[in-house]
Design a protein around this motif. Structure first.
Motif, PDB file in Angstrom:
ATOM      1  N   UNK A  74       0.829  -1.210   0.000  1.00  0.00           N
ATOM      2  CA  UNK A  74       0.000   0.000   0.000  1.00  0.00           C
ATOM      3  C   UNK A  74       0.860   1.256   0.000  1.00  0.00           C
ATOM      4  N   UNK A  75       1.966   1.228   0.742  1.00  0.00           N
ATOM      5  CA  UNK A  75       2.854   2.394   0.774  1.00  0.00           C
ATOM      6  C   UNK A  75       3.461   2.650  -0.596  1.00  0.00           C
ATOM      7  N   UNK A  76       3.896   1.605  -1.276  1.00  0.00           N
ATOM      8  CA  UNK A  76       4.501   1.782  -2.599  1.00  0.00           C
ATOM      9  C   UNK A  76       3.481   2.284  -3.611  1.00  0.00           C
ATOM     10  N   UNK A  77       2.256   1.766  -3.537  1.00  0.00           N
ATOM     11  CA  UNK A  77       1.206   2.253  -4.431  1.00  0.00           C
ATOM     12  C   UNK A  77       0.930   3.729  -4.155  1.00  0.00           C
ATOM     13  N   UNK A  78       0.871   4.081  -2.870  1.00  0.00           N
ATOM     14  CA  UNK A  78       0.630   5.474  -2.500  1.00  0.00           C
ATOM     15  C   UNK A  78       1.744   6.374  -2.994  1.00  0.00           C
ATOM     16  N   UNK A  79       2.986   5.991  -2.752  1.00  0.00           N
ATOM     17  CA  UNK A  79       4.107   6.838  -3.155  1.00  0.00           C
ATOM     18  C   UNK A  79       4.237   6.933  -4.671  1.00  0.00           C
ATOM     19  N   UNK A  80       3.866   5.872  -5.385  1.00  0.00           N
ATOM     20  CA  UNK A  80       3.845   5.951  -6.847  1.00  0.00           C
ATOM     21  C   UNK A  80       2.799   6.969  -7.312  1.00  0.00           C
ATOM     22  N   UNK A  81       1.655   6.971  -6.640  1.00  0.00           N
ATOM     23  CA  UNK A  81       0.600   7.934  -6.988  1.00  0.00           C
ATOM     24  C   UNK A  81       1.056   9.361  -6.683  1.00  0.00           C
ATOM     25  N   UNK A  82       1.732   9.540  -5.554  1.00  0.00           N
ATOM     26  CA  UNK A  82       2.249  10.863  -5.201  1.00  0.00           C
ATOM     27  C   UNK A  82       3.282  11.314  -6.222  1.00  0.00           C
ATOM     28  N   UNK A  83       4.167  10.408  -6.619  1.00  0.00           N
ATOM     29  CA  UNK A  83       5.190  10.743  -7.618  1.00  0.00           C
ATOM     30  C   UNK A  83       4.566  11.209  -8.921  1.00  0.00           C
ATOM     31  N   UNK A  84       3.560  10.482  -9.405  1.00  0.00           N
ATOM     32  CA  UNK A  84       2.926  10.853 -10.671  1.00  0.00           C
ATOM     33  C   UNK A  84       2.183  12.189 -10.547  1.00  0.00           C
ATOM     34  N   UNK A  85       1.534  12.395  -9.411  1.00  0.00           N
ATOM     35  CA  UNK A  85       0.797  13.648  -9.206  1.00  0.00           C
ATOM     36  C   UNK A  85       1.746  14.836  -9.130  1.00  0.00           C
ATOM     37  N   UNK A  86       2.821  14.681  -8.377  1.00  0.00           N
ATOM     38  CA  UNK A  86       3.793  15.769  -8.266  1.00  0.00           C
ATOM     39  C   UNK A  86       4.452  16.050  -9.618  1.00  0.00           C
ATOM     40  N   UNK A  87       4.711  14.984 -10.388  1.00  0.00           N
ATOM     41  CA  UNK A  87       5.295  15.171 -11.707  1.00  0.00           C
ATOM     42  C   UNK A  87       4.415  16.011 -12.609  1.00  0.00           C
ATOM     43  N   UNK A  88       3.104  15.790 -12.540  1.00  0.00           N
ATOM     44  CA  UNK A  88       2.162  16.575 -13.330  1.00  0.00           C
ATOM     45  C   UNK A  88       2.076  18.003 -12.805  1.00  0.00           C
ATOM     46  N   UNK A  89       2.043  18.166 -11.494  1.00  0.00           N
ATOM     47  CA  UNK A  89       1.927  19.500 -10.901  1.00  0.00           C
ATOM     48  C   UNK A  89       3.159  20.357 -11.171  1.00  0.00           C
ATOM     49  N   UNK A  90       4.318  19.716 -11.373  1.00  0.00           N
ATOM     50  CA  UNK A  90       5.560  20.469 -11.559  1.00  0.00           C
ATOM     51  C   UNK A  90       5.760  20.939 -12.994  1.00  0.00           C
ATOM     52  N   UNK A  91       4.921  20.511 -13.917  1.00  0.00           N
ATOM     53  CA  UNK A  91       5.046  20.965 -15.300  1.00  0.00           C
ATOM     54  C   UNK A  91       4.783  22.470 -15.360  1.00  0.00           C
ATOM     55  N   UNK A  92       5.597  23.170 -16.135  1.00  0.00           N
ATOM     56  CA  UNK A  92       5.514  24.635 -16.157  1.00  0.00           C
ATOM     57  C   UNK A  92       4.109  25.160 -16.492  1.00  0.00           C
ATOM     58  N   UNK A  93       3.455  24.648 -17.545  1.00  0.00           N
ATOM     59  CA  UNK A  93       2.111  25.175 -17.844  1.00  0.00           C
ATOM     60  C   UNK A  93       1.134  24.978 -16.692  1.00  0.00           C
TER      61      UNK A  93
END
Length: 346
Positions: free
Chosen positions: A125-144
């Protein structure tokens, strides 16, 4: 300008606007789905942690533990269940440490199997959660996304960092103790120096952290902080130039396949008007030179860069920063003298 050209320009403008609108809508929808995924992953992780706490209490009730050990394990499990999210990592790590010390061979077979299952579900569950956080942060960090504030008011998700039972620390899987001395290095512009690094086992996960490292055998904290400062930045200071330790951070973490029980002590080094050790200070406003040639081989392979951060930049960044409370606590450090109290941070 001819009517035909105006019509063409208008058509092109409408087409561009439509394409841009479709892209913005798709991006916003994707970001919304990622946040929903992160929330669902946290709910699953929270449930897995709750089940582990229930099983831990069952272990405490087993006759395999003495009264003192059972009472402590029960208390730690109950604390983990009732701790708010902001302090959950520390509480869950404390429970991990207690469970790591349990002799599984003395437990009833069914209870030992249930404990193993509960721990493995937490890992997944922790790995699934952290993978979701990684993908979300990756999208949020895009300049546009940042420029157009497409994330809206959704809070920034955070990784959940606790020890994984499947990883081996020292003997019998007990995390290795790792005391360390760290330095909040502040320049004339009131910015703090942070390094960016990654775990060799998780190269796609990166974070920012302060100067510092492990305390060597026979070293005191201040000597270790000064040594690490010199090795990692080339800056050599006198012992009385360090203020503190001001903060203490207790954290159980995994790095390169090993698990550590970390105890971090933070000092402040304010370079305003000071020399950096070779006669070149920043009293003239020049940038402080950082020399990383003293890095160890491990640091060279896992540290990807460094930069100075203002308190304002830390407060608004989407990047992962440790300690987590640094953005909130740094302004106080920069404006108020230390009162001599060692403050726990996370």
């Amino acid at each position: 300008m001819s009517t035909g050209l105006l019509v063409t320009l208008l058509a092109v403008g409408i087409a561009v606007a439509l394409v841009l609108g479709v892209w913005l809508a798709a991006t916003a929808n994707r970001l919304d789905r990622l946040h929903v995924r992160t929330d669902a992953a946290w709910a699953a992780l929270d449930a897995a942690l709750a089940r582990r706490a229930v099983v831990a209490r069952a272990v405490a009730a087993a006759t395999a533990l003495d009264d003192v050990g059972a009472d402590k394990l029960r208390a730690v499990a109950e604390r983990a269940e009732g701790t708010p999210r902001s302090e959950r990592e520390e509480a869950e790590n404390a429970l991990s440490l207690e469970l790591a010390a349990v002799d599984r061979g003395r437990l009833p077979l069914a209870l030992a199997a249930e404990l193993l299952d509960a721990e493995q579900r937490v890992v997944i569950a922790r790995r699934v959660h952290n993978d979701a956080v990684r993908d979300t942060l990756g999208q949020r960090r895009r300049r546009p996304v940042r420029w157009l504030k497409l994330a809206g008011t959704a809070p920034q998700p955070e990784y959940f960092e606790i020890v994984e039972p499947a990883l081996t620390g020292g003997q019998d899987g007990v995390p290795l103790p790792r005391p360390s001395a760290r330095v909040l290095l502040v320049d004339r512009e009131r910015r703090v120096l942070l390094f960016n690094g990654h775990d060799p086992g998780r190269p796609d996960t990166r974070w920012w952290f302060t100067v510092g490292g492990g305390v060597e055998q026979g070293e005191d904290l201040r000597s270790a902080a000064l040594r690490e400062l010199a090795e990692e930045t080339g800056i050599r200071l006198a012992a009385d130039a360090l203020v503190g330790p001001m903060w203490r951070r207790r954290v159980v973490f995994s790095f390169d396949g090993r698990t550590y029980d970390g105890e971090e002590w933070f000092f402040l080094a304010d370079l305003s008007g000071q020399s950096n050790g070779d006669g070149d200070g920043d009293e003239d406003g020049a940038e402080v030179r950082i020399d990383t040639s003293g890095f160890t081989d491990g640091e060279k392979s896992t540290v990807d860069g460094h930069r100075w951060w203002s308190a304002e930049e830390l407060r608004h960044t989407e990047e992962t920063v440790y300690p987590v409370q640094l953005p909130a606590l740094l302004p106080e450090v920069l404006t108020s003298p230390w009162d001599g109290t060692v403050r726990p941070v996370r």
